[in-house]
Write a protein that holds these residues in place. Structure first.
Motif, mmCIF file in Angstrom:
data_model
loop_
_atom_site.group_PDB
_atom_site.id
_atom_site.type_symbol
_atom_site.label_atom_id
_atom_site.label_comp_id
_atom_site.label_asym_id
_atom_site.label_seq_id
_atom_site.Cartn_x
_atom_site.Cartn_y
_atom_site.Cartn_z
ATOM 1 N N ASP A 126 -14.832 -24.781 58.223
ATOM 2 C CA ASP A 126 -16.078 -24.277 58.806
ATOM 3 C C ASP A 126 -16.162 -24.685 60.272
ATOM 4 O O ASP A 126 -15.543 -25.675 60.697
ATOM 5 C CB ASP A 126 -17.298 -24.827 58.069
ATOM 6 C CG ASP A 126 -17.330 -24.425 56.611
ATOM 7 O OD1 ASP A 126 -17.156 -23.226 56.339
ATOM 8 O OD2 ASP A 126 -17.519 -25.314 55.749
ATOM 9 N N VAL A 127 -16.951 -23.936 61.038
ATOM 10 C CA VAL A 127 -17.196 -24.265 62.441
ATOM 11 C C VAL A 127 -18.679 -24.076 62.736
ATOM 12 O O VAL A 127 -19.376 -23.339 62.029
ATOM 13 C CB VAL A 127 -16.358 -23.384 63.396
ATOM 14 C CG1 VAL A 127 -14.885 -23.677 63.250
ATOM 15 C CG2 VAL A 127 -16.645 -21.896 63.157
ATOM 16 N N GLU A 128 -19.147 -24.770 63.760
ATOM 17 C CA GLU A 128 -20.531 -24.589 64.210
ATOM 18 C C GLU A 128 -20.541 -23.679 65.426
ATOM 19 O O GLU A 128 -19.736 -23.851 66.355
ATOM 20 C CB GLU A 128 -21.165 -25.937 64.575
ATOM 21 C CG GLU A 128 -21.864 -26.603 63.412
ATOM 22 C CD GLU A 128 -22.918 -27.601 63.875
ATOM 23 O OE1 GLU A 128 -22.761 -28.129 64.988
ATOM 24 O OE2 GLU A 128 -23.869 -27.849 63.120
ATOM 25 N N THR A 129 -21.462 -22.729 65.407
ATOM 26 C CA THR A 129 -21.618 -21.805 66.526
ATOM 27 C C THR A 129 -23.090 -21.670 66.860
ATOM 28 O O THR A 129 -23.970 -22.054 66.073
ATOM 29 C CB THR A 129 -21.039 -20.420 66.179
ATOM 30 O OG1 THR A 129 -21.706 -19.904 65.016
ATOM 31 C CG2 THR A 129 -19.542 -20.490 65.911
ATOM 32 N N ALA A 130 -23.338 -21.142 68.025
ATOM 33 C CA ALA A 130 -24.715 -20.879 68.445
ATOM 34 C C ALA A 130 -24.708 -19.661 69.359
ATOM 35 O O ALA A 130 -23.731 -19.423 70.093
ATOM 36 C CB ALA A 130 -25.302 -22.090 69.174
ATOM 37 N N ARG A 131 -25.790 -18.921 69.339
ATOM 38 C CA ARG A 131 -25.914 -17.790 70.250
ATOM 39 C C ARG A 131 -26.253 -18.324 71.633
ATOM 40 O O ARG A 131 -27.167 -19.147 71.788
ATOM 41 C CB ARG A 131 -26.999 -16.834 69.771
ATOM 42 C CG ARG A 131 -27.119 -15.592 70.649
ATOM 43 C CD ARG A 131 -28.156 -14.630 70.118
ATOM 44 N NE ARG A 131 -28.240 -13.440 70.946
ATOM 45 C CZ ARG A 131 -29.092 -12.439 70.742
ATOM 46 N NH1 ARG A 131 -29.926 -12.501 69.697
ATOM 47 N NH2 ARG A 131 -29.114 -11.388 71.542
ATOM 48 N N ALA A 156 -32.963 -26.730 67.308
ATOM 49 C CA ALA A 156 -33.972 -25.747 67.684
ATOM 50 C C ALA A 156 -33.509 -25.082 68.978
ATOM 51 O O ALA A 156 -32.765 -25.684 69.765
ATOM 52 C CB ALA A 156 -35.333 -26.400 67.882
ATOM 53 N N PRO A 157 -33.908 -23.824 69.220
ATOM 54 C CA PRO A 157 -33.487 -23.144 70.448
ATOM 55 C C PRO A 157 -33.955 -23.894 71.698
ATOM 56 O O PRO A 157 -35.021 -24.524 71.707
ATOM 57 C CB PRO A 157 -34.164 -21.777 70.337
ATOM 58 C CG PRO A 157 -34.437 -21.594 68.881
ATOM 59 C CD PRO A 157 -34.723 -22.961 68.349
ATOM 60 N N GLY A 268 -29.268 -20.895 71.121
ATOM 61 C CA GLY A 268 -29.948 -20.775 69.842
ATOM 62 C C GLY A 268 -29.627 -21.925 68.902
ATOM 63 O O GLY A 268 -28.808 -22.804 69.199
ATOM 64 N N ARG A 269 -30.297 -21.923 67.770
ATOM 65 C CA ARG A 269 -30.070 -22.954 66.751
ATOM 66 C C ARG A 269 -28.637 -22.842 66.236
ATOM 67 O O ARG A 269 -28.113 -21.760 66.013
ATOM 68 C CB ARG A 269 -31.062 -22.774 65.604
ATOM 69 C CG ARG A 269 -30.942 -23.801 64.491
ATOM 70 C CD ARG A 269 -31.912 -23.544 63.367
ATOM 71 N NE ARG A 269 -33.292 -23.780 63.784
ATOM 72 C CZ ARG A 269 -34.184 -22.820 64.009
ATOM 73 N NH1 ARG A 269 -33.832 -21.549 63.885
ATOM 74 N NH2 ARG A 269 -35.417 -23.112 64.386
ATOM 75 N N ALA A 270 -27.977 -23.986 66.059
ATOM 76 C CA ALA A 270 -26.598 -24.003 65.583
ATOM 77 C C ALA A 270 -26.510 -23.525 64.144
ATOM 78 O O ALA A 270 -27.380 -23.829 63.324
ATOM 79 C CB ALA A 270 -26.015 -25.399 65.703
ATOM 80 N N GLN A 271 -25.467 -22.766 63.859
ATOM 81 C CA GLN A 271 -25.227 -22.254 62.521
ATOM 82 C C GLN A 271 -23.816 -22.651 62.077
ATOM 83 O O GLN A 271 -22.870 -22.634 62.870
ATOM 84 C CB GLN A 271 -25.338 -20.717 62.506
ATOM 85 C CG GLN A 271 -26.673 -20.181 62.991
ATOM 86 C CD GLN A 271 -27.784 -20.410 61.985
ATOM 87 O OE1 GLN A 271 -27.531 -20.559 60.779
ATOM 88 N NE2 GLN A 271 -29.019 -20.438 62.465
#
Length: 612
Positions: A126-131, A156-157, A268-271
Motif C-alpha cells: 500500500d502507499v499513501e497519496t493525497a490530492r 485534514a486538508p 487534501g487528506r491522505a488516503q
C-alpha cells in the motif's frame, strides 16, 4: 520488531568513504577508487597475511560511480579477483533511472562481468497519496494525486502559500548543516518559509532537506526529485505533511516565485490505496547494458522504503527507525540472500552463489530485460537449484545489420547428486528491429552429477534492421518439467559509434619548451546520443595522445586515459619528448585516438604545433 534478511550472519564493516578534501580544495563526502580497492582487499584478506582462507563469503559494495559501467576498470577487475578467491561482490546498478537501449546508465563497478549487479524493485503493498492542487496567480498548474513522501500525510486538508529557500551555492561541494539551514532565512534572520509550504529539492539527503524546512517553521514541504511514497521514514524530524511534486511543476513554481507572483498549494487528506507500482522495477533504478553489451543488472530486489534502524536514539532512549531507498539497499538485500544461500549450501563457491542467485530470479511481467535482468531475487529457488550456468547474463553487443553473428560459450554445471537431462530453449520477450536466430549445439544433452559441459551459442541477425529497438529475451536452461534457469540477453541495432572526438584546440600553436607555461591541449571526447527515444552514453575504452615529427615518425605516447566517460579533457604540452628531453625547433603533430568501448573503428584526429 524488525528482522533483517540474514540475521545470523557475521558482519565485517569496512569504511571506504567519508569527508575528505576534494579537487577544488574544499571538503566532500566521497570515496576514491583506491579506497574502494583497499576495502575489497580487506574483505578478501581481513587480517592482511596474504592468505584468503579467512575471506568474507560476500562483499557488499553499497556505493557506485554513475554511468561508469566499464568491464575492465580497476574496480571491475578487483571484483573478478575477489570472485576467484571465493568472495562474491554484490553491487548496486545505480539510481539514474532508465537509460539508453545500448549502453551506459548502469553504474560502476556494476558493469564488471564478475560483479553481481542489482536493481531495485518496489514491493510495497500500500502507499499513501493525497490530492495536490498548485496555483500560480489565478492559474492551476497542477491538480492530481501525488505520493505522500513523509511518514504520514495530512489528516485534514491544508491550504498554504508556497515559498522556497535561497538557492544553493554553485558547484558540487556539499554544504555544512548550518549553512544549509541558513538558506531558509533571509539576511535579517527571518524565516522565508515559516507558516508556508516549503519547496525543496530532495537531492542526496532528502530527510535532511525536510528536517531543515521543518526547523525553519514550514507548515508543509513540497519535495521534487521523484521520492517514492513513504520514503522518508518513521522517525523523521518533521511531523508536517511532505508530498512529492513533478520536477516540471517545481520549475514552474520557482520561475513564478522569481517573478514575485503569488503561489499557493492545497493538500487534501491522505488516503491509503493499493500500490500501483507493486512488483515493478523502481523508476529510479538504472537500466541499460554494460559497455560490453552485457545485460546489467542481473536481477532486482526490494529497494523502496525498506525499514531499517537509524543511528542514535529517540525520545526516552527508544531506538530510531527510518526507511532507505535505492539500488544500494536492494544490493544489501541480495547480499543477505547470498549469506543465506551460503549457509544453506556451504559447498557452493562464489561463482556458483552468483549464478544461482541470478539465474533463479522470478521474471517480472511487462518489464524489459535491461531493467530487471532475470527478475526478482528468489532465495528459495536458489537453494533448490540443481544446475548453474556461466555466464549469468550474455554480452552479445550491437548488431550493425543482417548477417551479423554474436558468439558466447555457456558452461553448464550439475550441482546435484543425480544425472540430469538438460534442455536449452530461447525465450524472446521483444523482437526488436530485426529477426534474431539462436543456435545452441547441442540443445539437449545428458549431464552426469558433478560434471560440467561447454556449449557453443550463436546468435544471428536474420533480417535487415528496421529502426533501432533492441531485441531482448532469456535463455531457459533446465531439466524438462523443472523450473528452468534464466540467462538474460539483449541485442542492440545500429552502426558502431563514430566521431567520438569533438572539439580539439591548443592554447598556443607556437611556443618554446616550458614546464611552467605549457600549451594546453583541450579535447572533447565521448558523447551522449539520443537513440530510440532515450539517451545513450558512448564512452571510450582508451584515449591516446601521441607525438609525431614533421617526417611522420612516431616519437612516442604522451598520455593515455582508460575507461573515459564523455567530457572535456586538458593536457599540458610542455614541448618535451615522451622521454623527457626538450624538443628541437620545428613542426610537430599530436595525434589523438579515441577507441570505443564497443566493437568499431577508433576515431583519429590530429593537431600541429611548432617549437620555436
Amino acid at each position: 520488531g524488525l528482522a533483517g534478511v540474514a540475521t545470523g550472519a557475521s558482519v565485517l564493516p569496512i569504511r571506504v568513504a567519508g569527508w575528505q578534501e576534494d579537487a577544488t580544495g574544499g571538503w566532500s563526502v566521497y570515496a576514491r577508487s583506491d579506497q574502494v580497492l583497499a576495502g575489497l582487499e580487506s574483505a578478501v584478506d581481513p587480517n592482511g597475511d596474504d592468505d584468503a582462507h579467512d575471506a568474507a563469503r560476500v562483499a557488499l559494495v553499497a556505493l557506485s560511480e554513475p554511468y561508469a559501467s566499464f568491464v575492465d576498470d580497476p574496480l571491475a577487475r578487483a571484483a573478478g579477483g575477489a570472485l576467484r578467491l571465493d568472495t562474491l561482490v554484490v553491487t548496486p546498478a545505480g539510481n539514474d533511472g532508465p537509460g539508453g537501449p545500448g549502453f551506459g546508465f548502469v553504474s560502476g563497478p556494476g558493469g564488471g562481468p564478475a560483479a553481481l549487479t542489482v536493481g531495485a524493485a518496489d514491493m510495497r503493498k500500500d502507499v499513501e497519496t493525497a490530492r495536490v492542487v498548485v496555483r500560480v496567480g489565478l492559474h492551476i498548474v497542477l491538480d492530481r494525486i501525488e505520493p505522500v513522501a513523509g511518514a504520514s500525510g495530512p489528516s485534514a486538508p491544508v491550504s498554504l502559500r508556497v515559498a522556497a529557500p535561497r538557492a544553493a551555492p554553485a558547484g558540487n561541494q556539499p554544504e555544512a548543516s548550518g549553512e544549509r539551514l541558513a538558506r531558509y532565512f533571509d539576511h535579517g534572520g527571518l524565516s522565508r518559509v515559516a507558516g508556508r509550504a516549503a519547496l525543496v529539492e530532495s537531492g542526496d539527503a532528502p530527510q535532511a532537506a525536510v528536517g531543515d524546512a521543518a526547523r525553519a517553521g514550514a507548515s508543509a514541504v513540497l519535495v521534487h526529485g521523484a521520492l517514492p511514497s513513504g520514503s522518508l521514514g518513521f522517525d523523521e524530524t518533521a511531523s508536517i505533511p511532505v508530498v512529492d511534486l513533478p520536477n516540471a511543476t517545481a520549475s514552474t513554481i520557482l520561475d513564478a516565485l522569481g517573478r514575485g507572483e503569488s503561489v499557493g498549494v492545497a493538500i487534501g487528506r491522505a488516503q491509503t490505496s493499493p500500490n500501483p507500482g507493486r512488483g515493478r522495477v523502481a523508476p529510479f533504478s538504472s537500466t541499460g547494458l554494460a559497455f560490453d553489451g552485457r545485460v546489467k543488472p542481473e536481477l532486482v530486489a526490494p529497494g523502496v522504503a525498506l525499514v531499517t534502524s537509524e543511528p542514535g536514539a529517540g525520545a526516552g532512549g527508544a531506538p530510531r527507525y527510518g526507511t532507505v531507498n535505492g539500488t544500494s539497499a536492494a544490493a544489501a538485500v541480495v547480499a543477505g540472500a547470498a549469506a543465506l544461500l551460503a549457509q544453506a549450501r556451504p559447498a557452493l563457491d562464489a561463482p556458483e552463489l552468483r549464478s544461482l542467485l541470478a539465474e533463479t530470479a522470478r521474471p517480472i511481467a511487462g518489464e524489459q530485460v535491461t531493467a530487471q535482468g532475470a527478475g526478482r531475487v528468489d532465495p528459495g529457488a536458489a537453494s533448490a537449484a540443481e544446475l548453474a550456468v556461466a555466464p549469468a547474463s550474455l554480452a552479445l553487443g550491437r548488431a550493425p545489420g543482417a548477417g551479423w553473428e554474436g558468439r558466447q560459450t555457456l558452461v553448464v554445471q550439475n550441482l546435484s547428486t543425480r544425472d540430469i537431462t538438460v534442455r536449452i530453449r530461447i525465450e524472446r520477450l521483444s523482437e526488436g528491429a530485426a529477426s534474431v536466430r539462436f543456435s545452441a549445439r547441442p540443445a539437449r544433452f545428458q549431464l552426469a552429477r558433478g560434471k560440467t559441459r561447454r556449449i557453443p551459442l550463436r546468435a544471428t541477425v536474420a533480417s535487415a534492421p528496421v529502426g533501432t529497438a533492441p531485441a531482448e529475451g532469456t535463455l531457459l536452461i533446465g531439466a524438462p518439467g523443472d523450473q528452468p534457469l534464466r540467462i538474460p540477453w539483449a541485442i542492440t541495432f545500429g552502426a558502431a559509434p563514430r566521431n567520438l572526438i569533438g572539439r580539439i584546440s591548443l592554447s598556443s600553436e607556437r611556443f618554446r619548451p616550458s614546464d611552467k607555461k605549457p600549451s594546453v591541449l583541450t579535447v572533447d571526447a565521448g558523447k551522449v546520443v539520443h537513440a530510440a527515444g532515450r539517451d545513450e552514453v558512448q564512452a571510450l575504452e582508451r584515449l591516446d595522445i601521441s607525438l609525431w615529427n614533421a617526417r611522420g615518425v612516431r616519437l612516442g605516447l604522451l598520455a593515455r586515459l582508460r575507461d573515459v566517460l564523455p567530457g572535456r579533457f586538458q593536457f599540458g604540452i610542455t614541448g618535451r619528448s615522451p622521454a623527457g628531453a626538450p624538443l628541437g625547433r620545428g613542426l610537430y603533430r599530436l595525434r589523438i585516438v579515441a577507441k570505443p568501448t564497443t566493437k568499431g573503428p577508433a576515431t583519429r584526429r590530429s593537431v600541429t604545433f611548432r617549437i620555436r
